[in-house]
Design a protein around this motif. Structure first.
Motif, mmCIF file in Angstrom:
data_model
loop_
_atom_site.group_PDB
_atom_site.id
_atom_site.type_symbol
_atom_site.label_atom_id
_atom_site.label_comp_id
_atom_site.label_asym_id
_atom_site.label_seq_id
_atom_site.Cartn_x
_atom_site.Cartn_y
_atom_site.Cartn_z
ATOM 1 N N GLN A 153 0.828 -1.215 0.000
ATOM 2 C CA GLN A 153 0.000 0.000 0.000
ATOM 3 C C GLN A 153 0.856 1.256 0.000
ATOM 4 O O GLN A 153 0.517 2.247 -0.646
ATOM 5 N N GLU A 154 1.964 1.241 0.731
ATOM 6 C CA GLU A 154 2.865 2.396 0.723
ATOM 7 C C GLU A 154 3.400 2.627 -0.688
ATOM 8 O O GLU A 154 3.484 3.760 -1.171
ATOM 9 N N THR A 189 -6.561 6.071 6.766
ATOM 10 C CA THR A 189 -5.398 5.216 6.524
ATOM 11 C C THR A 189 -4.418 5.903 5.570
ATOM 12 O O THR A 189 -3.233 5.629 5.612
ATOM 13 N N PHE A 193 -0.366 5.961 5.960
ATOM 14 C CA PHE A 193 0.620 5.572 4.936
ATOM 15 C C PHE A 193 1.610 6.705 4.680
ATOM 16 O O PHE A 193 2.808 6.479 4.539
ATOM 17 N N ARG A 196 4.160 6.874 7.383
ATOM 18 C CA ARG A 196 5.154 5.793 7.274
ATOM 19 C C ARG A 196 6.138 6.056 6.139
ATOM 20 O O ARG A 196 7.326 5.795 6.269
#
Ligand code: CA
Length: 218
Positions: A153-154, A189, A193, A196
């Protein structure tokens, strides 16, 4: 990056979905022209894989209807083997590329990658922002030459922002392009992300534009 596959043959449809998800794309599928046309009209895709021989509405009619409505997403049509007339008709109807069945999945992935890159105005397969490099072929990301490990996802989020470098991208747009239709979409979310990615690649890589979204500068 999010892709729509419209293919009536169940095994091929499943296999294409698996392959493209494995290549890091969010993927929606439709088994016929009617559902496919609807998804293309109502959802947002970075590219479409469109079979020409489809039940309900044939692929060419789907493509013509999208183009007549001004929809410009890149479309790759799947044609019968050696049917040059299918290829010509497909391109004339507004397709951006074609592939004859049967094909190797590596070739499909490479063609989609090129279509998506060109549609976002990127000539090179390697995207660069400062000392961060993202190779769209291998999916590898480096910072100052050192490899950086990102989750799926990142990577999807970073890849979308790098394809659209220098432009403000809203949270909604990110959600539309990194999740498939069935995903439980939670806009919080996205912030997680981004946090992160900043930890891994440095806080300056992604700017928050208050009230508008995010931007990645070169
Ligand atoms: Ca078919």
């Amino acid at each position: 990056m999010r892709i729509l596959i419209i293919e009536d043959e169940p095994n091929l449809r499943r296999q294409l979905k698996r392959t493209l998800e494995g290549a890091g794309y969010a993927v929606d599928t439709a088994p016929d022209g009617e559902e496919g046309q609807f998804l293309g009209e109502t959802e947002t895709y970075d590219a479409v894989v469109l079979d020409l021989g489809l039940p309900e509405i044939d692929g060419l009619s789907v493509l013509r209807s999208w183009r007549a409505a001004g929809q410009r997403m890149p479309v790759l049509v799947l044609t019968a083997r050696d049917s040059w007339s299918d290829k010509v008709t497909g391109l004339d109807a507004g397709a951006d590329d074609y592939l004859s069945k049967p094909f190797q999945s590596e070739e499909l992935i490479a063609r989609l990658r090129a279509l998506i890159r060109r549609a976002s105005g990127n000539a090179s397969a390697e995207l660069v922002a400062g000392d961060v490099r993202l190779d769209t072929r291998s999916g590898r990301v480096t910072k100052a030459g050192e490899p950086v490990k990102l989750t799926a996802q990142e990577y999807k989020l970073l890849s979308y922002l790098m394809h659209h470098k220098g432009r403000v991208v809203s949270r909604t747009e990110l959600i539309e392009h990194i999740y498939d239709q069935d995903f439980d979409r939670d806009s919080n979310t996205i912030e997680v992300f981004v946090t992160r990615i900043r930890k891994k690649l440095g806080p300056e890589i992604i700017s928050t534009i208050r009230g508008l979204g995010y931007s990645l500068e070169g």
